[in-house]
Design an enzyme around this catalytic site. Structure first.
Site, short mmCIF file in Angstrom:
data_model
loop_
_atom_site.label_atom_id
_atom_site.label_comp_id
_atom_site.label_asym_id
_atom_site.label_seq_id
_atom_site.Cartn_x
_atom_site.Cartn_y
_atom_site.Cartn_z
N ASP A 43 -14.67 -11.48 5.17
CA ASP A 43 -13.53 -11.80 4.31
C ASP A 43 -12.46 -12.51 5.15
OD1 ASP A 43 -11.55 -11.83 2.40
OD2 ASP A 43 -11.33 -9.66 2.27
N ASP B 170 2.40 1.60 3.28
CA ASP B 170 3.36 0.56 3.68
C ASP B 170 4.74 1.01 3.20
OD1 ASP B 170 1.40 -1.30 4.62
OD2 ASP B 170 1.09 -2.04 2.57
N GLU C 99 -9.25 -4.39 -8.23
CA GLU C 99 -9.48 -5.60 -7.41
C GLU C 99 -10.91 -5.57 -6.89
OE1 GLU C 99 -6.74 -6.08 -4.11
OE2 GLU C 99 -7.84 -7.80 -3.33
N ASP D 138 -2.82 -13.27 -0.61
CA ASP D 138 -3.40 -12.30 0.33
C ASP D 138 -4.05 -13.10 1.44
OD1 ASP D 138 -4.14 -9.99 1.55
OD2 ASP D 138 -5.39 -9.22 -0.08
N GLU E 128 -9.01 -11.77 -6.56
CA GLU E 128 -8.76 -12.41 -5.26
C GLU E 128 -9.78 -13.53 -5.10
OE1 GLU E 128 -7.69 -10.24 -1.76
OE2 GLU E 128 -8.88 -11.56 -0.49
N HIS F 46 0.88 -1.17 0.00
CA HIS F 46 0.00 0.00 0.00
C HIS F 46 0.92 1.22 0.00
CE1 HIS F 46 -2.82 -2.99 1.88
NE2 HIS F 46 -3.53 -2.52 0.87
N HIS G 295 -12.70 -12.90 -2.73
CA HIS G 295 -13.65 -11.89 -3.19
C HIS G 295 -14.61 -12.50 -4.22
CE1 HIS G 295 -10.60 -8.43 -2.13
NE2 HIS G 295 -10.91 -9.21 -1.10
N ASP H 142 -9.61 -14.53 4.17
CA ASP H 142 -8.20 -14.60 3.75
C ASP H 142 -7.51 -15.85 4.29
OD1 ASP H 142 -8.44 -12.19 2.34
OD2 ASP H 142 -7.82 -10.97 4.05
C1 XUL Z 1 -9.05 -6.30 0.95
C2 XUL Z 1 -7.88 -6.68 0.19
C3 XUL Z 1 -6.75 -5.73 0.20
C4 XUL Z 1 -6.20 -5.47 -1.16
C5 XUL Z 1 -5.10 -4.48 -1.24
O1 XUL Z 1 -10.01 -7.27 1.05
O2 XUL Z 1 -7.84 -7.76 -0.37
O3 XUL Z 1 -5.75 -6.22 1.02
O4 XUL Z 1 -5.70 -6.66 -1.67
O5 XUL Z 1 -5.50 -3.20 -0.96
MN MN Z 2 -6.50 -8.62 -1.84
#
Ligand code: XUL
Ligand code: MN
Length: 343
Positions: free
Chosen positions: A248, A52, A174, A283, A210, A49, A213, A250
């Site tokens: 979410d 970051d 994304e 991620d 992703e 980011h 997502h 992950d």
């Molecule tokens: C949020 C997500 C973020 C993006 C980067 O759900 O996946 O981490 O990948 O901004």
């Molecule tokens: Mn992501």
């Protein structure tokens, strides 16, 4: 030639375990330690980011940001680590409380565009031409709060401003259907690629898939991969897993649905993802229960599962599968896949 995959994650993926109901369960580590872990475990690239790369970015002058970005680039070059992408964090600042580009407040929309342009400048300094837009707050809590039609126009206006700002930048959208919003305006890859075609330079607007997502949108991540690749638009990837329509999660790649992970790898293989230098990014987050000494396992396990599934994909009996398809014997095809995965 089979693809030699290269792997990536972001500093936020070594997270300390807080959730909305409880504090961190591991002591937060600094960037140096995270970079050391990335190197030690043989990953190739890091994603960032904007803050970051340059912490407290909003309180710093451009010369100061430039100095820190250049120092980071020099350091990563020295370590042999590539920078995969930069993403503006447009969901944290008070100015983005009601969204960035689609905020109802014109001052806040300007903030979002200016911060995105700054992220593009940082990306350039860090040697990547990919700006990722996770459109976190571009949506509503209640639909009457914004006009969906106006929001599409505002998103196009913002992306056009970014494309005009730098002639080389490529924008990877994304999509995510919800969280933090009730409904997001760009929930799927279809929406992202349709939006690309309204911009001033559709060639430079693509996407990032992703897995979680896509699952949250009720879609098959492998189909999303095939769809994006049919347009030559899959420029980045966040593999992970998700246990149904919940927050979410992950989770590590393949953790919940190994067969879906196999299908995603197969889709990547058949489309030649990675052959143009794209990275496989994870991620993923550690489970909150994870002990400090196991803190990298969600990342190394995701890569191990991915590589195992590449082997499974390459050794899948495609001839037998094709014969079963020809004979419309999908029952036997189903079992062929299951037994192949069982080994
Ligand atoms: C949020 C997500 C973020 C993006 C980067 O759900 O996946 O981490 O990948 O901004
Ligand atoms: Mn992501």
């Amino acid at each position: 030639m089979p693809t030699q995959y290269r792997f990536c994650f972001g500093p936020w993926n070594i997270s300390p375990g807080q959730d909305p109901y409880g504090p961190p369960t591991r002591v937060e580590r600094g960037f140096d330690w995270k970079l050391e872990q990335l190197k030690k475990h043989g990953f190739d690239a890091m994603m960032f980011h904007d803050d970051d790369a340059v912490p407290d970015i909003d309180s710093k002058s451009w010369p100061q940001i430039q100095k820190e970005a250049k120092a980071l680039k020099k350091r990563l070059d020295g370590e042999g680590i590539a920078i995969e992408m930069v993403a503006p964090r447009l969901w944290f600042a008070p100015e983005t409380i009601d969204g960035g580009y689609t905020s109802n407040d014109p001052k806040h929309r300007r903030y979002a565009i200016e911060r995105s342009k700054r992220s593009i400048d940082i990306a350039k300094l860090l040697g990547t031409d990919i700006l990722v837009l996770w459109l976190a707050r571009e949506g509503t809590y209640i639909r009457e709060a914004k006009s969906g039609r106006k929001s599409v126009d505002l998103l196009v206006e913002a992306i056009d401003a970014m494309l005009a700002h730098d002639k080389r930048i490529r924008i990877s959208i994304e999509p995510k259907p919800n969280e933090p919003m009730d409904h997001a305006y760009i929930p799927t890859i279809g929406h992202a690629l349709a939006l690309a075609h309204l911009t001033r330079d559709p060639k430079r607007v693509g996407c990032l898939i992703e897995s979680a997502h896509a699952i949250l949108a009720g879609l098959d991540p492998a189909d999303e991969i095939d769809f994006a690749c049919a347009f030559g638009k899959l420029w980045s990837l966040h593999l992970n897993d998700q246990n149904g329509l919940k927050y979410d999660q992950d989770r590590p790649f393949g953790c919940t649905n190994l067969r879906s992970a196999f299908d995603q790898v197969r889709a990547l293989e058949r489309n030649g993802y990675g052959k143009k230098g794209e990275y496989v990014c994870f991620d993923v987050h550690p489970f909150r229960t994870t002990k400090e000494e196991h803190w990298m396992d969600h990342l190394t396990n995701s890569r191990r599962t991915f590589l195992g599934l590449v082997e499974k994909s390459r050794s899948f009996d495609e001839k037998a599968a094709a014969a079963l398809v020809k004979n419309r014997d999908y029952q036997a095809l189903d079992q062929l896949v299951i037994e192949h995965l069982l080994g």
